[in-house]
Design an enzyme around this catalytic site. Structure first.
Site, PDB file in Angstrom:
ATOM      1  CG  ASP A  65       4.448  10.807  -2.167  1.00  0.00           C
ATOM      2  OD1 ASP A  65       3.564  10.380  -2.952  1.00  0.00           O
ATOM      3  OD2 ASP A  65       4.758  10.219  -1.125  1.00  0.00           O
ATOM      4  CG  HIS A  83       5.638   2.728  -5.640  1.00  0.00           C
ATOM      5  ND1 HIS A  83       5.336   1.784  -4.682  1.00  0.00           N
ATOM      6  CD2 HIS A  83       5.123   3.909  -5.182  1.00  0.00           C
ATOM      7  CE1 HIS A  83       4.677   2.377  -3.692  1.00  0.00           C
ATOM      8  NE2 HIS A  83       4.521   3.651  -3.968  1.00  0.00           N
TER       9      HIS A  83
HETATM   10  C1  HEM Z   1       9.004   4.530   1.555  1.00  0.00           C
HETATM   11  C2  HEM Z   1       7.954   4.020   0.920  1.00  0.00           C
HETATM   12  C3  HEM Z   1       7.242   4.721  -0.211  1.00  0.00           C
HETATM   13  C4  HEM Z   1       7.663   5.735  -1.027  1.00  0.00           C
HETATM   14  C5  HEM Z   1       9.018   6.426  -1.060  1.00  0.00           C
HETATM   15  C6  HEM Z   1       6.570   6.029  -1.935  1.00  0.00           C
HETATM   16  C7  HEM Z   1       6.611   6.999  -2.922  1.00  0.00           C
HETATM   17  C8  HEM Z   1       5.606   7.245  -3.825  1.00  0.00           C
HETATM   18  C9  HEM Z   1       5.680   8.219  -4.884  1.00  0.00           C
HETATM   19  C10 HEM Z   1       6.870   9.133  -5.159  1.00  0.00           C
HETATM   20  C11 HEM Z   1       4.518   8.156  -5.571  1.00  0.00           C
HETATM   21  C12 HEM Z   1       4.151   8.989  -6.811  1.00  0.00           C
HETATM   22  C13 HEM Z   1       3.399  10.211  -6.460  1.00  0.00           C
HETATM   23  C14 HEM Z   1       1.914  10.086  -6.637  1.00  0.00           C
HETATM   24  O1  HEM Z   1       1.448   9.429  -7.586  1.00  0.00           O
HETATM   25  O2  HEM Z   1       1.184  10.643  -5.810  1.00  0.00           O
HETATM   26  C15 HEM Z   1       3.682   7.155  -4.936  1.00  0.00           C
HETATM   27  C16 HEM Z   1       2.403   6.822  -5.337  1.00  0.00           C
HETATM   28  C17 HEM Z   1       1.624   5.877  -4.699  1.00  0.00           C
HETATM   29  N1  HEM Z   1       1.983   5.090  -3.636  1.00  0.00           N
HETATM   30 FE1  HEM Z   1       3.767   5.101  -2.683  1.00  0.00          FE
HETATM   31  N2  HEM Z   1       5.525   5.198  -1.645  1.00  0.00           N
HETATM   32  C18 HEM Z   1       5.887   4.385  -0.595  1.00  0.00           C
HETATM   33  C19 HEM Z   1       5.107   3.421  -0.002  1.00  0.00           C
HETATM   34  C20 HEM Z   1       3.833   3.095  -0.377  1.00  0.00           C
HETATM   35  C21 HEM Z   1       3.027   2.073   0.245  1.00  0.00           C
HETATM   36  C22 HEM Z   1       3.458   1.214   1.439  1.00  0.00           C
HETATM   37  C23 HEM Z   1       1.825   2.051  -0.405  1.00  0.00           C
HETATM   38  C24 HEM Z   1       0.614   1.192  -0.156  1.00  0.00           C
HETATM   39  C25 HEM Z   1       0.678  -0.041   0.278  1.00  0.00           C
HETATM   40  C26 HEM Z   1       1.882   3.066  -1.445  1.00  0.00           C
HETATM   41  C27 HEM Z   1       0.859   3.362  -2.301  1.00  0.00           C
HETATM   42  C28 HEM Z   1       0.910   4.297  -3.304  1.00  0.00           C
HETATM   43  C29 HEM Z   1      -0.206   4.597  -4.184  1.00  0.00           C
HETATM   44  C30 HEM Z   1      -1.587   3.970  -4.143  1.00  0.00           C
HETATM   45  C31 HEM Z   1       0.242   5.592  -5.066  1.00  0.00           C
HETATM   46  C32 HEM Z   1      -0.551   6.250  -6.195  1.00  0.00           C
HETATM   47  C33 HEM Z   1      -0.459   5.427  -7.460  1.00  0.00           C
HETATM   48  C34 HEM Z   1      -1.302   6.027  -8.568  1.00  0.00           C
HETATM   49  O3  HEM Z   1      -2.465   6.330  -8.317  1.00  0.00           O
HETATM   50  O4  HEM Z   1      -0.809   6.151  -9.697  1.00  0.00           O
HETATM   51  N3  HEM Z   1       3.115   3.666  -1.392  1.00  0.00           N
HETATM   52  N4  HEM Z   1       4.374   6.605  -3.895  1.00  0.00           N
END
Ligand code: HEM
Length: 362
Positions: free
Chosen positions: A152, A289
């Site tokens: 992450d 996601h």
């Molecule tokens: C348990 C819940 C969640 C997990 C396990 C999770 C996990 C991750 C992981 C592994 C990444 C990829 C790493 C990265 O690109 O930095 C990511 C990216 C991201 N997550 Fe989550 N996330 C969760 C909840 C959320 C929530 C609730 C939001 C917003 C409402 C969110 C917004 C984002 C955004 C904006 C990115 C970057 C996407 C990009 O720029 O490509 N995440 N998340």
């Protein structure tokens, strides 16, 4: 300082006069600024931040309109719009008696606890603890990975004037994150300039169930084991392999070298030569996601950007949980993500991403 551990200390103000006087004289000088954090040479051993709820500001006699109705109304009032069942909320968050939160981060829990004790002593009994979340980086080679196992913290926007963007990284004007800065068009009280709205979510993760889901629903790509097929499904759900390599660039197999290269690991936008971005999901599904939460070239000129700064909480999966394929119901074994985001508008930032993108099946 490496953020190995972070405590979120939610409090209620019990003596306004003492709290106010100590906040100005003792606590304020202890707060870590963004500038302090930008360079390893100026980072403190233990970083401290504070945020107030609307209830906290009102308690302190601050009547200014901050220009953000979701902040003013509190997350509980928007819970159903976010798709939450409040019966599943941590009860302390439903009780509406939280005035603020201290965020204390460091390499060791001893450093965090010692700063917290110092804080509490300085505040001379003027606050009481409502709730605490203990964030903790995962051990060994899982450090930096969330509990499902995915790296992450790779993709955050670069903020003009603060950081130099890596290839492919979204660049936002400072006002998308900071109040009163270029790009923030709302009227704000002058004292709020350079502040930001903090969103906190305690998101439980059922890791054994997630792993079983992947095995039970794995595709059947030829020449791949069941586990490899399950890993492929997981990568397509997240949009990145566990290493962090984006599937848009590595659609069929993990590429740890790509994952570790900041010049390449964000340098994608779901377009490819001779490729129809509107129909072709062979690289990254629309439902991944990271594609839902930041659709890149799927949408033009996206201003719905947040800075994420969460940390996992809870222990590693136990052998009993692995064997049964079920998360334990013992509260101390709960694990998940202590999600944190910063933005200058909650409705265009976190709430928009959650409601209009993540929760939208279309
Ligand atoms: C348990 C819940 C969640 C997990 C396990 C999770 C996990 C991750 C992981 C592994 C990444 C990829 C790493 C990265 O690109 O930095 C990511 C990216 C991201 N997550 Fe989550 N996330 C969760 C909840 C959320 C929530 C609730 C939001 C917003 C409402 C969110 C917004 C984002 C955004 C904006 C990115 C970057 C996407 C990009 O720029 O490509 N995440 N998340």
């Amino acid at each position: 300082m490496r953020k190995i551990t972070e405590t979120f200390f939610f409090f209620r103000i019990t003596n306004i006069r003492t709290f106010k006087s100590q906040l100005g004289s003792t606590i304020l000088p202890m707060i870590t600024s963004t500038n302090d954090m930008l360079s390893a040479t100026t980072q403190p051993t233990t970083a401290l931040n504070v945020a107030f709820s609307q209830r906290g500001l009102t308690t302190l006699g601050v009547r200014d309109n901050l220009g953000d109705s979701l902040f003013a109304n509190g997350q509980l009032s928007g819970a159903s719009d976010l798709g939450d069942k409040t019966s599943q909320w941590v009860p302390q968050f439903s009780a509406s008696n939280i005035d603020g939160v201290f965020l204390v981060a460091s390499d060791t829990i001893d450093n965090v606890n010692s700063l917290l004790s110092q804080l509490q002593a300085s505040l001379q009994g003027s606050i009481s603890e409502v709730y605490r979340v203990q964030g903790q980086a995962r051990p060994g080679d899982q450090q930096g990975h969330e509990h499902f196992g995915f790296m992450d913290g790779i993709s955050n926007p670069a903020v003009t004037g603060f950081s130099t963007p890596h290839p492919g990284q979204t660049v936002v004007p400072p006002g998308i994150i900071l109040l009163g800065q270029r790009g923030d068009s709302k009227g704000r009280p002058s004292w709020a300039r350079d502040g930001s709205f903090l969103v906190f979510r305690q998101l439980q993760q059922r890791v054994p169930e997630f792993n079983s889901f992947l095995l039970n629903n794995a595709p059947s790509q030829p020449n791949m084991t069941l586990q490899q097929n399950a890993d492929l499904l997981g990568a397509r759900m997240m949009g990145r392999w566990k290493s962090g390599a984006p599937i848009d660039l590595a659609p069929l197999a993990d590429d740890p070298v790509l994952a570790a290269d900041p010049q390449r690991n964000n340098n994608f936008d779901y377009t490819h030569p001779n490729f129809d971005i509107n129909t072709d999901q062979s690289h990254c599904p629309f439902s991944a996601h990271i594609r839902k939460t930041n659709p890149r070239a799927d949408q033009s000129a996206i201003s719905n950007q947040i800075i994420r700064a969460g940390i996992p909480y809870g222990p590693e999966v136990t052998s009993d949980e692995t064997a049964s394929g079920t998360s334990s119901s013992t509260p101390s074994l709960e694990r998940g993500l202590a999600f944190v985001s910063y933005q200058s508008s909650i409705s265009s930032g976190f709430a928009f991403i959650q409601q209009s993108w993540a929760n939208n099946p279309e």
